[in-house]
Design a protein around this motif. Structure first.
Motif, mmCIF file in Angstrom:
data_model
loop_
_atom_site.group_PDB
_atom_site.id
_atom_site.type_symbol
_atom_site.label_atom_id
_atom_site.label_comp_id
_atom_site.label_asym_id
_atom_site.label_seq_id
_atom_site.Cartn_x
_atom_site.Cartn_y
_atom_site.Cartn_z
ATOM 1 N N ASN A 31 0.819 -1.204 0.000
ATOM 2 C CA ASN A 31 0.000 0.000 0.000
ATOM 3 C C ASN A 31 0.860 1.265 0.000
ATOM 4 O O ASN A 31 0.494 2.267 -0.626
ATOM 5 N N SER A 32 1.991 1.214 0.680
ATOM 6 C CA SER A 32 2.889 2.371 0.702
ATOM 7 C C SER A 32 3.497 2.616 -0.677
ATOM 8 O O SER A 32 3.661 3.765 -1.087
ATOM 9 N N ILE A 33 3.819 1.555 -1.377
ATOM 10 C CA ILE A 33 4.372 1.709 -2.724
ATOM 11 C C ILE A 33 3.322 2.273 -3.674
ATOM 12 O O ILE A 33 3.627 3.139 -4.503
ATOM 13 N N VAL A 34 2.084 1.835 -3.542
ATOM 14 C CA VAL A 34 1.007 2.386 -4.373
ATOM 15 C C VAL A 34 0.798 3.870 -4.065
ATOM 16 O O VAL A 34 0.669 4.695 -4.976
ATOM 17 N N ALA A 35 0.786 4.225 -2.787
ATOM 18 C CA ALA A 35 0.635 5.632 -2.398
ATOM 19 C C ALA A 35 1.809 6.456 -2.914
ATOM 20 O O ALA A 35 1.622 7.589 -3.388
ATOM 21 N N LEU A 36 3.013 5.902 -2.834
ATOM 22 C CA LEU A 36 4.188 6.597 -3.353
ATOM 23 C C LEU A 36 4.051 6.865 -4.845
ATOM 24 O O LEU A 36 4.334 7.974 -5.310
ATOM 25 N N ALA A 37 3.579 5.878 -5.588
ATOM 26 C CA ALA A 37 3.405 6.059 -7.030
ATOM 27 C C ALA A 37 2.374 7.154 -7.333
ATOM 28 O O ALA A 37 2.582 7.988 -8.225
ATOM 29 N N VAL A 38 1.276 7.162 -6.585
ATOM 30 C CA VAL A 38 0.238 8.177 -6.802
ATOM 31 C C VAL A 38 0.770 9.570 -6.489
ATOM 32 O O VAL A 38 0.567 10.520 -7.267
ATOM 33 N N PHE A 39 1.472 9.706 -5.383
ATOM 34 C CA PHE A 39 1.995 11.023 -5.016
ATOM 35 C C PHE A 39 3.097 11.488 -5.956
ATOM 36 O O PHE A 39 3.205 12.681 -6.242
ATOM 37 N N VAL A 40 3.903 10.565 -6.458
ATOM 38 C CA VAL A 40 4.922 10.943 -7.443
ATOM 39 C C VAL A 40 4.245 11.434 -8.726
ATOM 40 O O VAL A 40 4.680 12.431 -9.317
ATOM 41 N N TRP A 45 2.953 15.825 -12.266
ATOM 42 C CA TRP A 45 1.909 16.563 -12.989
ATOM 43 C C TRP A 45 1.877 18.021 -12.549
ATOM 44 O O TRP A 45 1.722 18.925 -13.360
ATOM 45 N N GLY A 46 2.030 18.256 -11.253
ATOM 46 C CA GLY A 46 1.981 19.629 -10.746
ATOM 47 C C GLY A 46 3.173 20.465 -11.189
ATOM 48 O O GLY A 46 3.017 21.634 -11.551
ATOM 49 N N ILE A 66 -1.698 21.288 -5.482
ATOM 50 C CA ILE A 66 -1.571 19.868 -5.829
ATOM 51 C C ILE A 66 -0.107 19.446 -5.863
ATOM 52 O O ILE A 66 0.247 18.367 -5.381
ATOM 53 N N LYS A 67 0.760 20.287 -6.414
ATOM 54 C CA LYS A 67 2.165 19.880 -6.477
ATOM 55 C C LYS A 67 2.796 19.824 -5.091
ATOM 56 O O LYS A 67 3.610 18.948 -4.822
ATOM 57 N N TRP A 68 2.410 20.700 -4.185
ATOM 58 C CA TRP A 68 2.969 20.630 -2.841
ATOM 59 C C TRP A 68 2.381 19.485 -2.031
ATOM 60 O O TRP A 68 3.073 18.880 -1.204
ATOM 61 N N VAL A 69 1.125 19.159 -2.264
ATOM 62 C CA VAL A 69 0.556 17.951 -1.651
ATOM 63 C C VAL A 69 1.301 16.728 -2.175
ATOM 64 O O VAL A 69 1.608 15.796 -1.428
ATOM 65 N N GLY A 70 1.626 16.745 -3.464
ATOM 66 C CA GLY A 70 2.400 15.651 -4.048
ATOM 67 C C GLY A 70 3.781 15.529 -3.444
ATOM 68 O O GLY A 70 4.261 14.426 -3.171
ATOM 69 N N VAL A 71 4.444 16.655 -3.219
ATOM 70 C CA VAL A 71 5.793 16.624 -2.631
ATOM 71 C C VAL A 71 5.740 16.089 -1.203
ATOM 72 O O VAL A 71 6.518 15.198 -0.830
ATOM 73 N N ILE A 72 4.831 16.610 -0.398
ATOM 74 C CA ILE A 72 4.727 16.175 0.998
ATOM 75 C C ILE A 72 4.295 14.710 1.072
ATOM 76 O O ILE A 72 4.833 13.925 1.865
ATOM 77 N N LEU A 78 7.579 7.766 0.964
ATOM 78 C CA LEU A 78 8.923 7.212 0.828
ATOM 79 C C LEU A 78 9.477 6.788 2.185
ATOM 80 O O LEU A 78 10.070 5.706 2.315
ATOM 81 N N ILE A 79 9.250 7.606 3.203
ATOM 82 C CA ILE A 79 9.681 7.245 4.554
ATOM 83 C C ILE A 79 8.960 5.981 5.009
ATOM 84 O O ILE A 79 9.573 5.065 5.578
ATOM 85 N N MET A 80 7.661 5.899 4.735
ATOM 86 C CA MET A 80 6.884 4.722 5.132
ATOM 87 C C MET A 80 7.366 3.472 4.401
ATOM 88 O O MET A 80 7.444 2.390 5.003
ATOM 89 N N VAL A 81 7.701 3.592 3.127
ATOM 90 C CA VAL A 81 8.198 2.449 2.364
ATOM 91 C C VAL A 81 9.521 1.959 2.945
ATOM 92 O O VAL A 81 9.715 0.751 3.153
ATOM 93 N N VAL A 82 10.425 2.880 3.224
ATOM 94 C CA VAL A 82 11.734 2.490 3.757
ATOM 95 C C VAL A 82 11.579 1.812 5.115
ATOM 96 O O VAL A 82 12.171 0.744 5.362
#
Length: 106
Positions: A31-40, A45-46, A66-72, A78-82
């Motif tokens: 789930n973290s990898i999927v969330a990472l892909a969506v936010f990237v 896009w932003g 949107i771009k700052w929500v994507g960055v955060i 990424l922290i959650m994935v690691v």
């Protein structure tokens, strides 16, 4: 070292419980990898300034949010994935040591 029957049963129960927890951590990794892909994708896009057919008249203020929500979100994901991959790796090592002990190999 030979284990008593009570110790073997407790170890077997511990192994089963840890295996179930490792499966849950595996789901967290996925789930973290999927969330990472969506936010990237949101981040790209932003920052790219693409004009797409789905949202052709989006204002620059909304795009900026949107771009700052994507960055955060990317940083958090990424922290959650690691952390979750590290926890899964260490948990597997510990589980294998317990299985070896249960089988009497160490």
């Amino acid at each position: 070292m030979k284990l008593s029957k009570r110790e073997r049963e407790a170890l077997a129960q511990s192994i089963a419980q840890e295996n179930a927890m490792l499966k849950r951590v595996g789901h967290v990794v996925r789930n973290s990898i999927v969330a990472l892909a969506v936010f990237v994708l949101l981040c790209v896009w932003g920052f790219s300034g693409m004009q797409d057919a789905f949202l052709p008249n989006i204002s620059s203020g909304v795009r900026n949010v949107i771009k700052w929500v994507g960055v955060i979100g990317t940083i958090g994901s990424l922290i959650m994935v690691v952390f979750s991959i590290t926890a899964r790796h260490n948990g597997k090592k510990n589980l294998l040591k317990k299985i070896d002990r249960y089988q009497g190999k160490s």
